[in-house]
Enzyme design. Structure first.
Site, PDB file in Angstrom:
ATOM      1  N   ARG A 144       0.866  -1.182   0.000  1.00 15.58           N
ATOM      2  CA  ARG A 144       0.000   0.000   0.000  1.00 15.58           C
ATOM      3  C   ARG A 144       0.905   1.236   0.000  1.00 15.58           C
ATOM      4  NH1 ARG A 144      -1.927  -3.485   4.154  1.00 15.58           N
ATOM      5  NH2 ARG A 144      -3.998  -4.359   3.705  1.00 15.58           N
TER       6      ARG A 144
ATOM      7  N   LYS B 110      -1.767  -2.315   8.097  1.00 14.82           N
ATOM      8  CA  LYS B 110      -2.924  -1.826   8.834  1.00 14.82           C
ATOM      9  C   LYS B 110      -2.967  -2.423  10.230  1.00 14.82           C
ATOM     10  CE  LYS B 110      -6.046  -0.775   4.983  1.00 14.82           C
ATOM     11  NZ  LYS B 110      -7.361  -1.060   4.370  1.00 14.82           N
TER      12      LYS B 110
ATOM     13  N   HIS C 295      -2.527   2.522  -6.171  1.00 12.47           N
ATOM     14  CA  HIS C 295      -3.073   1.325  -5.538  1.00 12.47           C
ATOM     15  C   HIS C 295      -3.309   0.220  -6.565  1.00 12.47           C
ATOM     16  CE1 HIS C 295      -4.566  -0.507  -1.897  1.00 12.47           C
ATOM     17  NE2 HIS C 295      -5.657  -0.919  -2.523  1.00 12.47           N
TER      18      HIS C 295
ATOM     19  N   ARG D 134      -0.624  -2.368  -6.679  1.00 11.08           N
ATOM     20  CA  ARG D 134      -0.750  -3.448  -5.681  1.00 11.08           C
ATOM     21  C   ARG D 134      -1.687  -4.534  -6.205  1.00 11.08           C
ATOM     22  NH1 ARG D 134      -0.950  -4.794  -0.064  1.00 11.08           N
ATOM     23  NH2 ARG D 134      -3.044  -5.263   0.723  1.00 11.08           N
TER      24      ARG D 134
ATOM     25  N   HIS E  79      -3.520  -9.098   4.183  1.00 15.35           N
ATOM     26  CA  HIS E  79      -4.973  -9.084   4.365  1.00 15.35           C
ATOM     27  C   HIS E  79      -5.336  -9.789   5.668  1.00 15.35           C
ATOM     28  CE1 HIS E  79      -5.983  -8.567  -0.192  1.00 15.35           C
ATOM     29  NE2 HIS E  79      -5.810  -7.419   0.420  1.00 15.35           N
TER      30      HIS E  79
ATOM     31  N   TYR F  75      -9.226 -11.621  -6.005  1.00 14.57           N
ATOM     32  CA  TYR F  75      -8.276 -11.703  -7.106  1.00 14.57           C
ATOM     33  C   TYR F  75      -8.482 -12.933  -7.973  1.00 14.57           C
ATOM     34  CZ  TYR F  75      -6.091  -7.730  -4.975  1.00 14.57           C
ATOM     35  OH  TYR F  75      -5.877  -6.474  -4.473  1.00 14.57           O
TER      36      TYR F  75
END
Length: 297
Positions: free
Chosen positions: A150, A173, A241, A244, A267, A276
């Protein structure tokens, strides 16, 4: 307690208590500021906000042109804020007012091709006003594409990562850390940038520096890529983004399994990674239709 005190407490809770990103903190604090009036000077008043109050507020925001996705984000922010207010008002575990948000159709990410990624990196380098800034911009884009980071993750890297090895420890995150492999081309691009940069990088300094030596801002990366995609005639979906997304899609197409991909991307849930599989299927369908145009009807 003042209106400003309430917002400051909420912002501090998000930053330090929940370890949310600066972007999320700004968005959630702004949502709270729009909901409460300047007369709201205590948590008890905010805790008494009802579902009807919330519904009227969202209706007013819709009248201002807010779309479904933005409404959903605003509601999420306000639910969290009202839960926090009820805790501060010592109302125990009682739930905040519930209001069903709009159904959002989740669109598929739009990856760029490997050639497009390379051309984007070359274009930002050529378009820069100084050699070192060009090397920096190229290094950032290659890092995003080559490691699937990110933007915030890439720009949070400090001198502690030096000297670069075959892997890089990334903070994602929620402060979660993961190891990502660094391809030789990525290491070479970053090394080239560091050799040309006028700013020394200490252990606590940001790896990527702005023109005046401060941390490189996300907005600058986004603007730089916007100019490059216009130059190359790429669609607006070709954002930082998207690099990514391209990393993930191309790895999946090369045979990577979902669990490995989940770890590489950082994730929290496998569901975020499973999208994906649809992206790769969509890519294959495009190839099939181009090879067999009669079958597209």
């Amino acid at each position: 307690m003042t209106h400003a005190d309430i917002l400051e407490a909420w912002s501090g809770h998000l930053s330090h208590g929940r370890r949310r990103s600066p972007h999320t903190v700004r968005a959630y604090t702004a949502a709270a500021a729009r909901l409460i009036s300047h007369e709201a000077t205590n948590w008890e008043t905010i805790a008494r906000i009802t579902a009807t109050d919330l519904r009227n507020h969202i209706a007013a925001r819709r009248a201002q042109g807010l779309g479904n996705a933005s409404v959903a984000r605003e509601l999420s922010a306000l639910r969290a804020f009202l839960s926090f207010a009820r805790e501060k008002a010592q109302l125990g575990q009682s739930a905040p007012p519930r209001l069903k948000g709009p159904r959002i159709k989740k669109g598929l990410p739009r990856p760029v091709t490997p050639d497009e990624a390379v051309h984007l990196a070359a274009t930002v380098e050529e378009d820069a006003k100084t050699e070192w800034i060009g090397a920096r911009d190229r290094a950032v884009l290659i890092l995003l594409y080559g490691a699937g980071l990110r933007i915030a993750e890439a720009l949070s890297i400090t001198g502690k990562a030096l000297p670069l090895g075959e892997t890089l420890l990334v903070t994602g995150k929620g402060g979660k850390q993961r190891l990502v492999p660094l391809l030789p081309a990525v290491r070479a691009a970053i090394t080239d940038y560091l050799a040309k940069s006028p700013w020394p990088v200490g252990r606590e300094d940001p790896l990527f520096r702005g023109e005046k030596g401060g941390p490189l801002a996300q907005g600058m990366v986004q603007k730089t890529m916007a100019r490059a995609r216009q130059c190359l005639g790429l669609p607006p979906t070709a954002t930082p983004h998207a690099l990514r997304h391209s990393f993930a899609t191309h790895l999946l197409g090369a045979g990577a399994d979902l669990r490995s991909l989940q770890e590489l991307l950082g994730h929290a849930s496998l569901g975020s990674t499973q999208i994906y599989t649809k992206v790769d299927a969509a890519t294959l369908l495009d190839v099939y239709r181009n090879a067999h145009p009669r079958e597209a009807n």
